[in-house]
Design a protein around this motif. Structure first.
Motif, short mmCIF file in Angstrom:
data_model
loop_
_atom_site.label_atom_id
_atom_site.label_comp_id
_atom_site.label_asym_id
_atom_site.label_seq_id
_atom_site.Cartn_x
_atom_site.Cartn_y
_atom_site.Cartn_z
N GLN A 39 -4.35 4.70 8.51
CA GLN A 39 -4.65 3.26 8.45
C GLN A 39 -4.00 2.36 9.63
O GLN A 39 -4.35 1.37 9.75
CB GLN A 39 -4.08 2.74 6.86
N ASP A 55 0.94 -1.26 0.14
CA ASP A 55 0.16 0.01 0.15
C ASP A 55 0.90 1.30 0.10
O ASP A 55 1.91 1.26 0.75
CB ASP A 55 -0.83 -0.07 1.31
N PRO A 56 0.61 2.16 -0.90
CA PRO A 56 -0.41 2.33 -2.01
C PRO A 56 0.10 1.49 -3.17
O PRO A 56 1.16 1.20 -3.58
CB PRO A 56 -0.47 3.71 -2.28
N THR A 100 -3.30 -2.39 -3.37
CA THR A 100 -4.24 -2.82 -2.43
C THR A 100 -5.22 -4.02 -2.53
O THR A 100 -6.14 -4.23 -1.64
CB THR A 100 -5.22 -1.52 -2.11
N SER A 131 4.96 -0.84 -3.55
CA SER A 131 4.01 0.17 -3.52
C SER A 131 3.99 0.98 -4.77
O SER A 131 5.08 0.87 -5.50
CB SER A 131 4.09 1.06 -2.26
N GLU A 140 -3.09 -6.28 -0.15
CA GLU A 140 -3.27 -6.08 1.28
C GLU A 140 -3.52 -4.72 1.23
O GLU A 140 -2.76 -3.81 0.35
CB GLU A 140 -1.95 -6.60 1.81
N THR A 141 -3.89 -4.19 2.36
CA THR A 141 -3.77 -2.83 2.79
C THR A 141 -3.14 -2.53 3.96
O THR A 141 -2.92 -3.37 4.75
CB THR A 141 -5.29 -1.91 2.76
N ILE A 174 -1.01 6.03 4.08
CA ILE A 174 -1.37 4.97 4.94
C ILE A 174 -1.23 5.63 6.35
O ILE A 174 -1.43 4.99 7.46
CB ILE A 174 0.02 4.03 4.61
#
Length: 488
Positions: free
Chosen positions: A115, A64-65, A68, A95, A71-72, A112
């Motif tokens: 997050q 990420d980014p 995604t 990423s 996975e995030t 991120i």
């Protein structure tokens, strides 16, 4: 006090000592046997469970980014918290964009920040293209942003992170050596891996173990020999990421004895799985790079982890989407993506198969799960320590809890794991970061909030000064009521 962690068994060398941990403003404020005279906003009674410094995974790919669908940062960090990890160190390659300069660093960290459930650091990146085009000075904006190390690949990663040739890698070593930061190398010989893979595919080999045969132990051995030569020639600090072979263990051991600045990590899958069994059974779901090896390699790595040849453990957490990248029409062992999830199972494996089975002493367990990585990447004693003033990061472990790994019951987006079905004894049950509970197995699982995790900059340049000996874990002083009162 903001928090008192009551009835905590803490490591003191290889012994456990029952005490109460005092936390104030997210930092460890002290230890005290008598807390009757203290007030706290919150008291958590851990009932005599083992409480170790918050465990660290120094090798993740949270995708990420940019990727995604795999996975995030939210799902990856939730999975890390559920696995007892308080800090992760994310790689620069997987990423969009890959991190190779200051601008790409900001484009990665921006999306991120809101997050993260656990604290995180970043690797910086250098590629063959950076060396060819004269862009190596891009290491300096990354250093200013606090990256903890630099990563290079001897075999291809993603298109935006080109591999290095031998000469390009040497040029990167020369320049990064001046900074004092480590250089992590994916150590596999590109020509050997590529030639053998094409050869076996042309011969019609479609079995899982063919992947491991193509990327042979020799491919890792000659790659490590080269990077050790480069480290000696340039005085660079080289780190062998996800080392997989017994041959690699011997090379690192000898190099450490003669004073080469080399460290190494292994991964849980290289300790408990082998290519013949796992890849025959799970195929692409056990496909990683470097590949799984043999049972002799497993035992060699346990011994090397215990004696200090291998410095710590990382997961190489690199999940992929099943329907488009692991199992799909026309997929084979050759065209599927190599990578597996791992942050949720690292600590449980090291507790069950290492600590509880006597392969690792308690002091060594603490070193390979937190202290050594924190020192190596310059975030100690903020992280990886239970000294007064350190971040109040704790992994609470129930040494008696028995369970079976279930690949469907995970916080990660990736619902596959070659460790599926493995029976373990001992499990992290609570994860506390800077004095706040993030994961509580008996209290609903993830109880923290997205965005709580903080970016941790490199604090200083530190180096593990070890060969085959390692320091004992620092003794924790259990203070008297009078001493605690005076300190507070």
């Amino acid at each position: 006090m903001g928090l008192i962690l009551k009835n905590a068994n803490v490591p003191q060398g290889d012994r456990q000592v029952l005490t109460n941990i005092l936390v104030k403003d997210g930092k460890i404020a002290g230890y005290c046997n008598d807390i009757s005279f203290l007030n706290a906003a919150k008291v958590i009674d851990v009932g005599g469970k083992l409480v170790v410094p918050g465990c660290i995974d120094p090798h993740t790919h949270f995708m990420d980014p940019g990727f995604t669908h795999r996975e995030t940062f939210a799902t990856g960090s939730r999975s890390a918290a559920a696995g007892g990890l308080t800090t992760i160190i994310d790689m620069p390659c997987c990423s969009k964009p890959s991190v190779r300069d200051g601008d790409s660093f900001h484009k990665k960290i921006g999306p991120i920040r809101d997050q993260a459930y656990v604290d995180y650091c970043f690797w910086g990146g250098m590629t063959g293209e950076d060396a060819r085009e004269g862009w190596i000075d891009n290491i300096y904006p990354q250093i200013e942003e606090g990256v903890v190390a630099f990563k290079v690949y001897m075999t291809p990663s993603v298109p935006t992170f080109p591999r290095v040739s031998d000469a390009e890698m040497l040029e990167i070593f020369k320049n990064v050596a001046k900074t004092g930061l480590p250089i992590g190398v994916h150590a596999e010989n590109y020509d050997i891996c590529t030639f053998n893979s094409k050869k076996l595919e042309k011969e019609g080999r479609l079995d899982g173990p063919a992947w491991a045969e193509a990327r042979s132990s020799l491919a890792e051995k000659v790659a490590i020999e080269l990077i050790l030569s480069f480290a000696e020639a340039t005085d660079a600090r080289v780190h062998v990421v996800h080392m997989s072979t017994k041959e690699g263990v011997e090379l690192v051991k000898v190099a450490k004895k003669r004073g080469v600045k080399v460290t190494a990590e292994t991964c849980p899958h290289y300790l408990v799985l082998n290519a013949q069994d796992s890849m025959s059974k799970r195929g692409s779901f056990a496909k990683i790079a470097p590949p799984l090896r043999g049972k002799e390699d497993n035992e060699s790595h346990w011994q090397a982890l215990a004696d200090g040849t291998i410095d710590f453990v990382g997961t190489d957490h690199a999940p992929y989407e099943i329907a488009t990248e692991k199992e799909y029409p026309d997929s084979t062992i050759w065209n599927t993506f190599p990578g597996i999830p791992g942050v949720e199972t690292m600590v449980p494996i090291l507790v069950s198969e290492g600590l509880n089975k006597g392969r690792l002493t308690l002091s060594r367990f603490v070193e390979v799960t937190s202290r050594n990585a924190a020192i190596h990447y310059g975030i100690y004693p903020k992280k990886g320590s239970m000294e007064i003033g350190a971040d109040a990061d704790f992994t609470v472990i129930d040494l008696e809890k028995e369970y079976v790994i279930d690949e469907q019951k995970t916080e990660s987006l990736a619902k596959y794991n070659p460790l599926n079905g493995l029976k373990l004894k001992g499990k992290p049950v609570q994860t506390i970061i800077r004095g706040n509970m993030i994961y509580d197995e008996d209290g609903g699982g993830i109880v923290g909030e997205a965005g709580y995790g903080e970016y941790v900059r490199r604090q200083s340049i530190q180096r593990l000064e070890r060969t085959l000996k390692y320091e004992k874990y620092e003794a924790i002083k259990i203070e008297t009521k009078e001493a605690v009162t005076q300190n507070l």
